[in-house]
Design a protein around this motif. Structure first.
Motif, PDB file in Angstrom:
ATOM      1  N   THR A   1      21.442  17.609   4.465  1.00 52.72           N
ATOM      2  CA  THR A   1      21.114  18.889   3.830  1.00 52.72           C
ATOM      3  C   THR A   1      19.798  18.791   3.074  1.00 52.72           C
ATOM      4  O   THR A   1      18.950  19.681   3.159  1.00 52.72           O
ATOM      5  N   VAL A   2      19.628  17.704   2.311  1.00 55.35           N
ATOM      6  CA  VAL A   2      18.395  17.476   1.555  1.00 55.35           C
ATOM      7  C   VAL A   2      17.509  16.560   2.385  1.00 55.35           C
ATOM      8  O   VAL A   2      17.874  15.426   2.686  1.00 55.35           O
ATOM      9  N   ARG A   3      16.341  17.079   2.783  1.00 61.01           N
ATOM     10  CA  ARG A   3      15.368  16.302   3.542  1.00 61.01           C
ATOM     11  C   ARG A   3      14.025  16.393   2.855  1.00 61.01           C
ATOM     12  O   ARG A   3      13.632  17.466   2.394  1.00 61.01           O
ATOM     13  N   PHE A   4      13.334  15.262   2.772  1.00 65.70           N
ATOM     14  CA  PHE A   4      12.046  15.247   2.090  1.00 65.70           C
ATOM     15  C   PHE A   4      11.153  14.147   2.631  1.00 65.70           C
ATOM     16  O   PHE A   4      11.602  13.266   3.360  1.00 65.70           O
ATOM     17  N   GLU A   5       9.878  14.252   2.307  1.00 69.08           N
ATOM     18  CA  GLU A   5       8.908  13.199   2.562  1.00 69.08           C
ATOM     19  C   GLU A   5       8.503  12.653   1.209  1.00 69.08           C
ATOM     20  O   GLU A   5       8.390  13.406   0.238  1.00 69.08           O
TER      21      GLU A   5
ATOM     22  N   GLU B   1       0.835  -1.202   0.000  1.00 70.43           N
ATOM     23  CA  GLU B   1       0.000   0.000   0.000  1.00 70.43           C
ATOM     24  C   GLU B   1       0.874   1.258   0.000  1.00 70.43           C
ATOM     25  O   GLU B   1       2.018   1.215   0.443  1.00 70.43           O
ATOM     26  N   PRO B   2       0.333   2.367  -0.522  1.00 70.78           N
ATOM     27  CA  PRO B   2       1.097   3.615  -0.483  1.00 70.78           C
ATOM     28  C   PRO B   2       1.443   3.970   0.966  1.00 70.78           C
ATOM     29  O   PRO B   2       0.628   3.804   1.866  1.00 70.78           O
ATOM     30  N   LEU B   3       2.655   4.428   1.157  1.00 65.14           N
ATOM     31  CA  LEU B   3       3.128   4.740   2.494  1.00 65.14           C
ATOM     32  C   LEU B   3       4.065   5.928   2.403  1.00 65.14           C
ATOM     33  O   LEU B   3       4.890   5.998   1.501  1.00 65.14           O
ATOM     34  N   THR B   4       3.937   6.866   3.349  1.00 62.42           N
ATOM     35  CA  THR B   4       4.792   8.046   3.358  1.00 62.42           C
ATOM     36  C   THR B   4       6.000   7.792   4.257  1.00 62.42           C
ATOM     37  O   THR B   4       5.866   7.287   5.364  1.00 62.42           O
ATOM     38  N   HIS B   5       7.188   8.147   3.733  1.00 63.56           N
ATOM     39  CA  HIS B   5       8.448   7.966   4.453  1.00 63.56           C
ATOM     40  C   HIS B   5       9.156   9.308   4.581  1.00 63.56           C
ATOM     41  O   HIS B   5       9.075  10.141   3.686  1.00 63.56           O
ATOM     42  N   HIS B   6       9.898   9.477   5.664  1.00 60.49           N
ATOM     43  CA  HIS B   6      10.841  10.587   5.786  1.00 60.49           C
ATOM     44  C   HIS B   6      12.123  10.118   5.129  1.00 60.49           C
ATOM     45  O   HIS B   6      12.494   8.947   5.229  1.00 60.49           O
ATOM     46  N   ALA B   7      12.813  11.043   4.474  1.00 58.55           N
ATOM     47  CA  ALA B   7      14.026  10.678   3.745  1.00 58.55           C
ATOM     48  C   ALA B   7      15.022  11.826   3.797  1.00 58.55           C
ATOM     49  O   ALA B   7      14.653  12.979   4.006  1.00 58.55           O
ATOM     50  N   ALA B   8      16.297  11.481   3.597  1.00 56.17           N
ATOM     51  CA  ALA B   8      17.356  12.500   3.600  1.00 56.17           C
ATOM     52  C   ALA B   8      18.591  11.939   2.908  1.00 56.17           C
ATOM     53  O   ALA B   8      18.775  10.721   2.819  1.00 56.17           O
ATOM     54  N   CYS B   9      19.441  12.852   2.474  1.00 52.32           N
ATOM     55  CA  CYS B   9      20.754  12.472   1.945  1.00 52.32           C
ATOM     56  C   CYS B   9      21.655  12.116   3.133  1.00 52.32           C
ATOM     57  O   CYS B   9      21.240  12.201   4.288  1.00 52.32           O
ATOM     58  N   HIS B  10      22.898  11.780   2.884  1.00 49.78           N
ATOM     59  CA  HIS B  10      23.826  11.364   3.942  1.00 49.78           C
ATOM     60  C   HIS B  10      24.097  12.478   4.953  1.00 49.78           C
ATOM     61  O   HIS B  10      24.097  12.255   6.163  1.00 49.78           O
ATOM     62  N   CYS B  11      24.327  13.699   4.463  1.00 48.06           N
ATOM     63  CA  CYS B  11      24.673  14.795   5.376  1.00 48.06           C
ATOM     64  C   CYS B  11      23.452  15.495   5.973  1.00 48.06           C
ATOM     65  O   CYS B  11      23.594  16.307   6.874  1.00 48.06           O
TER      66      CYS B  11
ATOM     67  N   SER C   1       9.319   3.546  -6.310  1.00 45.02           N
ATOM     68  CA  SER C   1       8.543   4.455  -7.146  1.00 45.02           C
ATOM     69  C   SER C   1       7.650   5.400  -6.359  1.00 45.02           C
ATOM     70  O   SER C   1       7.032   5.001  -5.373  1.00 45.02           O
ATOM     71  N   ALA C   2       7.575   6.631  -6.862  1.00 49.41           N
ATOM     72  CA  ALA C   2       6.680   7.642  -6.296  1.00 49.41           C
ATOM     73  C   ALA C   2       6.126   8.487  -7.438  1.00 49.41           C
ATOM     74  O   ALA C   2       6.841   8.767  -8.400  1.00 49.41           O
ATOM     75  N   PRO C   3       4.869   8.904  -7.347  1.00 46.23           N
ATOM     76  CA  PRO C   3       4.355   9.832  -8.357  1.00 46.23           C
ATOM     77  C   PRO C   3       5.045  11.188  -8.214  1.00 46.23           C
ATOM     78  O   PRO C   3       5.611  11.488  -7.156  1.00 46.23           O
ATOM     79  N   LEU C   4       5.014  11.991  -9.254  1.00 48.29           N
ATOM     80  CA  LEU C   4       5.680  13.301  -9.202  1.00 48.29           C
ATOM     81  C   LEU C   4       5.162  14.160  -8.054  1.00 48.29           C
ATOM     82  O   LEU C   4       5.921  14.922  -7.466  1.00 48.29           O
ATOM     83  N   ASP C   5       3.887  14.033  -7.721  1.00 48.42           N
ATOM     84  CA  ASP C   5       3.351  14.834  -6.615  1.00 48.42           C
ATOM     85  C   ASP C   5       3.540  14.144  -5.261  1.00 48.42           C
ATOM     86  O   ASP C   5       3.070  14.634  -4.239  1.00 48.42           O
ATOM     87  N   GLY C   6       4.266  13.014  -5.234  1.00 47.63           N
ATOM     88  CA  GLY C   6       4.468  12.272  -4.004  1.00 47.63           C
ATOM     89  C   GLY C   6       5.726  12.644  -3.249  1.00 47.63           C
ATOM     90  O   GLY C   6       6.016  12.064  -2.209  1.00 47.63           O
ATOM     91  N   LEU C   7       6.486  13.608  -3.756  1.00 47.58           N
ATOM     92  CA  LEU C   7       7.736  14.017  -3.112  1.00 47.58           C
ATOM     93  C   LEU C   7       7.618  15.467  -2.655  1.00 47.58           C
ATOM     94  O   LEU C   7       7.260  16.329  -3.454  1.00 47.58           O
ATOM     95  N   ARG C   8       7.863  15.713  -1.359  1.00 47.28           N
ATOM     96  CA  ARG C   8       7.771  17.050  -0.783  1.00 47.28           C
ATOM     97  C   ARG C   8       9.052  17.361  -0.029  1.00 47.28           C
ATOM     98  O   ARG C   8       9.414  16.637   0.904  1.00 47.28           O
ATOM     99  N   PHE C   9       9.724  18.425  -0.421  1.00 48.94           N
ATOM    100  CA  PHE C   9      10.987  18.792   0.228  1.00 48.94           C
ATOM    101  C   PHE C   9      10.724  19.550   1.511  1.00 48.94           C
ATOM    102  O   PHE C   9       9.915  20.462   1.560  1.00 48.94           O
TER     103      PHE C   9
END
Length: 140
Positions: free
Chosen positions: A16-20, A4-14, A47-55
């Motif tokens: 600096t870039v953080r997104f859901e 099922e679709p699920l929202t995750h928190h995500a970030a680069c190694h350092c 996979s994520a739809p284009l509107d599924g990524l929020r910085f």
């Protein structure tokens, strides 16, 4: 894993870039590609739809890399160099997101990953097989 679709928190190694990111099919979409770029990058993407990524932070710190047909757009943190996501050539309405950037998820959580045939890309050769093989990870 999870379909099922699920929202995750995500970030680069350092960090600096953080997104859901809301994944279209949860972690079931996990895959690799064997094209020249992905083979060297070695990441597992979901996979994520284009509107599924929020910085949340750091969108301005992303660097863009394109090659070949210049259709796919590969994004990296300009500080630590980690690939965060890309807009796919095979489906420009979709992002591939680096599973290693997802909080609490590791590429080593997947015992098998389908490897898509990017050497014979479906947009170039629709008759080519879509699957190049399977990558397996086994813990000792």
């Amino acid at each position: 894993m999870m379909s099922e679709p699920l929202t995750h928190h995500a970030a680069c190694h350092c960090g600096t870039v953080r997104f859901e990111v809301t994944l279209s099919s949860g972690l079931d979409s996990a895959r690799r590609c064997d094209c020249s770029f992905c083979g060297m990058r070695g990441a597992i993407a979901v996979s994520a739809p284009l509107d599924g990524l929020r910085f949340m932070a750091g969108e301005d710190a992303l660097s863009l890399y394109q090659f070949g047909t210049m259709t796919a757009k590969h994004y990296f943190c300009s500080k630590c160099g980690i690939y965060t996501h890309h807009q796919r050539r095979s489906d420009p309405n979709e992002f591939g997101v680096n599973v290693a950037c997802l909080e609490g998820i590791s590429p080593f959580d997947f015992p098998e990953i389908i490897v898509h045939n990017g050497v014979q890309h479906p947009n170039d050769d629709p008759d080519a097989p879509s699957i190049a093989g399977v990558l397996r990870f086994q813990r000792d």
